[in-house]
Design a protein around this motif. Structure first.
Motif, PDB file in Angstrom:
ATOM      1  N   ILE A  52       6.034   7.596   4.735  1.00  0.00           N
ATOM      2  CA  ILE A  52       5.866   6.258   5.306  1.00  0.00           C
ATOM      3  C   ILE A  52       5.922   5.191   4.222  1.00  0.00           C
ATOM      4  O   ILE A  52       6.642   4.196   4.341  1.00  0.00           O
ATOM      5  CB  ILE A  52       4.541   6.159   6.089  1.00  0.00           C
ATOM      6  CG1 ILE A  52       4.641   6.955   7.392  1.00  0.00           C
ATOM      7  CG2 ILE A  52       4.225   4.692   6.409  1.00  0.00           C
ATOM      8  CD1 ILE A  52       3.401   6.899   8.249  1.00  0.00           C
ATOM      9  N   MET A  53       5.172   5.394   3.135  1.00  0.00           N
ATOM     10  CA  MET A  53       5.100   4.390   2.066  1.00  0.00           C
ATOM     11  C   MET A  53       6.262   4.595   1.093  1.00  0.00           C
ATOM     12  O   MET A  53       6.211   5.461   0.223  1.00  0.00           O
ATOM     13  CB  MET A  53       3.764   4.502   1.334  1.00  0.00           C
ATOM     14  CG  MET A  53       2.564   4.283   2.243  1.00  0.00           C
ATOM     15  SD  MET A  53       2.553   2.645   3.027  1.00  0.00           S
ATOM     16  CE  MET A  53       2.260   1.602   1.588  1.00  0.00           C
ATOM     17  N   PRO A  55       9.554   2.511  -1.302  1.00  0.00           N
ATOM     18  CA  PRO A  55      10.104   1.246  -1.811  1.00  0.00           C
ATOM     19  C   PRO A  55      11.356   0.843  -1.036  1.00  0.00           C
ATOM     20  O   PRO A  55      12.000   1.670  -0.404  1.00  0.00           O
ATOM     21  CB  PRO A  55      10.444   1.582  -3.275  1.00  0.00           C
ATOM     22  CG  PRO A  55      10.607   3.062  -3.320  1.00  0.00           C
ATOM     23  CD  PRO A  55       9.700   3.616  -2.260  1.00  0.00           C
ATOM     24  N   LYS A  56      11.658  -0.448  -1.067  1.00  0.00           N
ATOM     25  CA  LYS A  56      12.854  -1.051  -0.462  1.00  0.00           C
ATOM     26  C   LYS A  56      12.778  -1.127   1.058  1.00  0.00           C
ATOM     27  O   LYS A  56      13.152  -2.139   1.647  1.00  0.00           O
ATOM     28  CB  LYS A  56      14.138  -0.337  -0.903  1.00  0.00           C
ATOM     29  CG  LYS A  56      14.399  -0.432  -2.401  1.00  0.00           C
ATOM     30  CD  LYS A  56      15.751   0.139  -2.757  1.00  0.00           C
ATOM     31  CE  LYS A  56      15.994   0.020  -4.252  1.00  0.00           C
ATOM     32  NZ  LYS A  56      17.314   0.568  -4.645  1.00  0.00           N
ATOM     33  N   MET A  57      12.345  -0.061   1.728  1.00  0.00           N
ATOM     34  CA  MET A  57      12.191  -0.067   3.179  1.00  0.00           C
ATOM     35  C   MET A  57      11.202   1.023   3.547  1.00  0.00           C
ATOM     36  O   MET A  57      11.345   2.161   3.106  1.00  0.00           O
ATOM     37  CB  MET A  57      13.535   0.196   3.873  1.00  0.00           C
ATOM     38  CG  MET A  57      13.473   0.178   5.395  1.00  0.00           C
ATOM     39  SD  MET A  57      15.066   0.637   6.153  1.00  0.00           S
ATOM     40  CE  MET A  57      16.109  -0.712   5.564  1.00  0.00           C
ATOM     41  N   ASN A  58      10.156   0.690   4.308  1.00  0.00           N
ATOM     42  CA  ASN A  58       9.165   1.719   4.611  1.00  0.00           C
ATOM     43  C   ASN A  58       9.674   2.703   5.657  1.00  0.00           C
ATOM     44  O   ASN A  58      10.651   2.434   6.375  1.00  0.00           O
ATOM     45  CB  ASN A  58       7.825   1.092   5.031  1.00  0.00           C
ATOM     46  CG  ASN A  58       7.882   0.400   6.380  1.00  0.00           C
ATOM     47  OD1 ASN A  58       8.236   0.997   7.394  1.00  0.00           O
ATOM     48  ND2 ASN A  58       7.517  -0.885   6.399  1.00  0.00           N
ATOM     49  N   GLY A  59       9.003   3.837   5.724  1.00  0.00           N
ATOM     50  CA  GLY A  59       9.463   4.913   6.596  1.00  0.00           C
ATOM     51  C   GLY A  59       9.482   4.552   8.066  1.00  0.00           C
ATOM     52  O   GLY A  59      10.354   5.011   8.816  1.00  0.00           O
ATOM     53  N   ILE A  60       8.541   3.721   8.510  1.00  0.00           N
ATOM     54  CA  ILE A  60       8.506   3.316   9.918  1.00  0.00           C
ATOM     55  C   ILE A  60       9.747   2.503  10.272  1.00  0.00           C
ATOM     56  O   ILE A  60      10.369   2.715  11.320  1.00  0.00           O
ATOM     57  CB  ILE A  60       7.232   2.498  10.222  1.00  0.00           C
ATOM     58  CG1 ILE A  60       5.980   3.348   9.979  1.00  0.00           C
ATOM     59  CG2 ILE A  60       7.259   1.997  11.665  1.00  0.00           C
ATOM     60  CD1 ILE A  60       5.843   4.547  10.879  1.00  0.00           C
ATOM     61  N   LEU A  78       5.435  11.846   6.639  1.00  0.00           N
ATOM     62  CA  LEU A  78       4.403  12.142   5.643  1.00  0.00           C
ATOM     63  C   LEU A  78       3.697  10.851   5.248  1.00  0.00           C
ATOM     64  O   LEU A  78       4.339   9.811   5.116  1.00  0.00           O
ATOM     65  CB  LEU A  78       5.029  12.759   4.382  1.00  0.00           C
ATOM     66  CG  LEU A  78       5.784  14.067   4.507  1.00  0.00           C
ATOM     67  CD1 LEU A  78       6.280  14.485   3.126  1.00  0.00           C
ATOM     68  CD2 LEU A  78       4.910  15.148   5.111  1.00  0.00           C
ATOM     69  N   THR A  79       2.399  10.921   5.048  1.00  0.00           N
ATOM     70  CA  THR A  79       1.674   9.766   4.554  1.00  0.00           C
ATOM     71  C   THR A  79       0.458  10.220   3.770  1.00  0.00           C
ATOM     72  O   THR A  79      -0.099  11.289   4.037  1.00  0.00           O
ATOM     73  CB  THR A  79       1.230   8.838   5.696  1.00  0.00           C
ATOM     74  OG1 THR A  79       0.530   7.719   5.137  1.00  0.00           O
ATOM     75  CG2 THR A  79       0.330   9.558   6.677  1.00  0.00           C
ATOM     76  N   ALA A  80       0.056   9.406   2.795  1.00  0.00           N
ATOM     77  CA  ALA A  80      -1.150   9.693   2.025  1.00  0.00           C
ATOM     78  C   ALA A  80      -2.383   9.186   2.757  1.00  0.00           C
ATOM     79  O   ALA A  80      -3.502   9.437   2.360  1.00  0.00           O
ATOM     80  CB  ALA A  80      -1.059   9.054   0.651  1.00  0.00           C
ATOM     81  N   SER A  82      -4.918   8.722   6.156  1.00  0.00           N
ATOM     82  CA  SER A  82      -5.348   9.459   7.340  1.00  0.00           C
ATOM     83  C   SER A  82      -5.669   8.507   8.486  1.00  0.00           C
ATOM     84  O   SER A  82      -6.199   8.911   9.510  1.00  0.00           O
ATOM     85  CB  SER A  82      -6.584  10.316   7.024  1.00  0.00           C
ATOM     86  OG  SER A  82      -7.627   9.505   6.528  1.00  0.00           O
ATOM     87  N   ASP A  83      -5.348   7.216   8.316  1.00  0.00           N
ATOM     88  CA  ASP A  83      -5.621   6.202   9.330  1.00  0.00           C
ATOM     89  C   ASP A  83      -4.893   6.553  10.617  1.00  0.00           C
ATOM     90  O   ASP A  83      -3.678   6.792  10.631  1.00  0.00           O
ATOM     91  CB  ASP A  83      -5.164   4.828   8.818  1.00  0.00           C
ATOM     92  CG  ASP A  83      -5.641   3.686   9.696  1.00  0.00           C
ATOM     93  OD1 ASP A  83      -5.900   3.921  10.889  1.00  0.00           O
ATOM     94  OD2 ASP A  83      -5.744   2.562   9.179  1.00  0.00           O
ATOM     95  N   ILE A  84      -5.616   6.547  11.728  1.00  0.00           N
ATOM     96  CA  ILE A  84      -5.024   6.886  13.021  1.00  0.00           C
ATOM     97  C   ILE A  84      -3.927   5.906  13.407  1.00  0.00           C
ATOM     98  O   ILE A  84      -2.985   6.252  14.113  1.00  0.00           O
ATOM     99  CB  ILE A  84      -6.119   6.943  14.117  1.00  0.00           C
ATOM    100  CG1 ILE A  84      -5.550   7.537  15.412  1.00  0.00           C
ATOM    101  CG2 ILE A  84      -6.697   5.557  14.374  1.00  0.00           C
ATOM    102  CD1 ILE A  84      -5.124   8.968  15.281  1.00  0.00           C
ATOM    103  N   GLU A  85      -4.020   4.647  12.907  1.00  0.00           N
ATOM    104  CA  GLU A  85      -2.997   3.654  13.236  1.00  0.00           C
ATOM    105  C   GLU A  85      -1.624   4.059  12.698  1.00  0.00           C
ATOM    106  O   GLU A  85      -0.602   3.790  13.326  1.00  0.00           O
ATOM    107  CB  GLU A  85      -3.395   2.280  12.695  1.00  0.00           C
ATOM    108  CG  GLU A  85      -4.553   1.640  13.422  1.00  0.00           C
ATOM    109  CD  GLU A  85      -4.253   1.417  14.900  1.00  0.00           C
ATOM    110  OE1 GLU A  85      -3.120   0.998  15.222  1.00  0.00           O
ATOM    111  OE2 GLU A  85      -5.153   1.656  15.725  1.00  0.00           O
ATOM    112  N   ASP A  86      -1.607   4.671  11.503  1.00  0.00           N
ATOM    113  CA  ASP A  86      -0.328   5.143  10.952  1.00  0.00           C
ATOM    114  C   ASP A  86       0.295   6.177  11.880  1.00  0.00           C
ATOM    115  O   ASP A  86       1.507   6.172  12.132  1.00  0.00           O
ATOM    116  CB  ASP A  86      -0.539   5.768   9.569  1.00  0.00           C
ATOM    117  CG  ASP A  86      -0.713   4.719   8.484  1.00  0.00           C
ATOM    118  OD1 ASP A  86      -0.171   3.610   8.653  1.00  0.00           O
ATOM    119  OD2 ASP A  86      -1.386   5.005   7.490  1.00  0.00           O
TER     120      ASP A  86
END
Length: 224
Positions: A52-53, A55-60, A78-80, A82-86
């Motif tokens: 998700i995180m 550079p240049k353009m996020n995964g979402i 994949l994300t570092a 654990s926020d449910i919003e992600d």
């Protein structure tokens, strides 16, 4: 089967690539969202592992564009965090599954296999066609108890043909799926490996043959 990794942590991307290659997948890896979008838009991948995180353009944003362009390749986010919003944003944007870093290798592989099954790919340990069997765990081709070992490229080419029996596969498709769409590999590389595979089918005395559509590609025939 070919997997795209879009991950800006180069060491992690390299580690994931090595794990997936050891499990018989072909892999491309890029490290920012713009490159990830460009590669994914080719449509040659069976699964995308997308951070998700980036550079240049996020995964979402990458995911939303892919889905808007009707690219339906399964995506594991994949994300570092654990926020449910992600998780909600990712799934609402078209992700097929979600995994929080750090993760266990076995879980990653299990989720990839599940996505490939959902896509309809054959993920069994063994392919069969006619009188031959291709074993994923041993890299071997067999007939009536006789075995011959295959190199990685031989295995990947035979896997593509046995997963699509009697279907013509263009040389370009072999190169895209096995070497990568930006590869400078020439057609004669494919021809060399086809020659090796034909010799091994002869050693096994198989009734299966690799046919050539001159100037186009190859397909499996026989074994009836």
């Amino acid at each position: 089967m070919k997997i795209l990794i879009v991950e800006d942590e180069v060491a992690l991307a390299e580690a994931l690539s090595e794990i997936l290659k050891r499990n018989k997948y072909a892999v491309d890896a890029v490290h920012d969202g713009e490159d990830g979008l460009e590669y994914a838009m080719t449509g040659i991948y069976d699964c995308i592992i997308l951070d998700i995180m980036l550079p240049k353009m996020n995964g979402i944003d990458v995911l939303r564009i892919l889905r808007s362009k009707h690219i339906s390749t399964p995506v594991l986010l994949l994300t570092a965090k654990s926020d449910i919003e992600d998780k909600i944003n990712g799934l609402d944007s078209g992700a097929d599954d979600f995994l929080t870093k750090p993760f266990v290798t076995g879980e990653l592989l299990a989720r990839v296999r599940a996505l490939l099954r959902r896509k309809g790919e054959v993920v069994a340990d063994q392919f069969t066609f006619g009188d031959i069997a291709l074993n994923k765990s041993t890299f071997s081709l067999s007939r009536n108890g006789q075995f011959v070992k295959l190199s990685l490229k031989e295995y990947q080419i035979m896997e593509m043909m046995m997963a699509n029996p009697r279907q013509l596969i263009p040389k370009e498709r072999f190169i895209e799926k096995i070497w990568g769409y930006e590869s400078d590999v020439e057609y004669n590389n494919v021809e060399v490996y086809i020659s090796f595979l034909r010799k091994k089918l002869t050693v096994l005395e198989s009734t299966v043959v690799i046919r050539t559509a001159r100037g186009i590609g190859y397909f499996l025939e026989g074994g009836d």
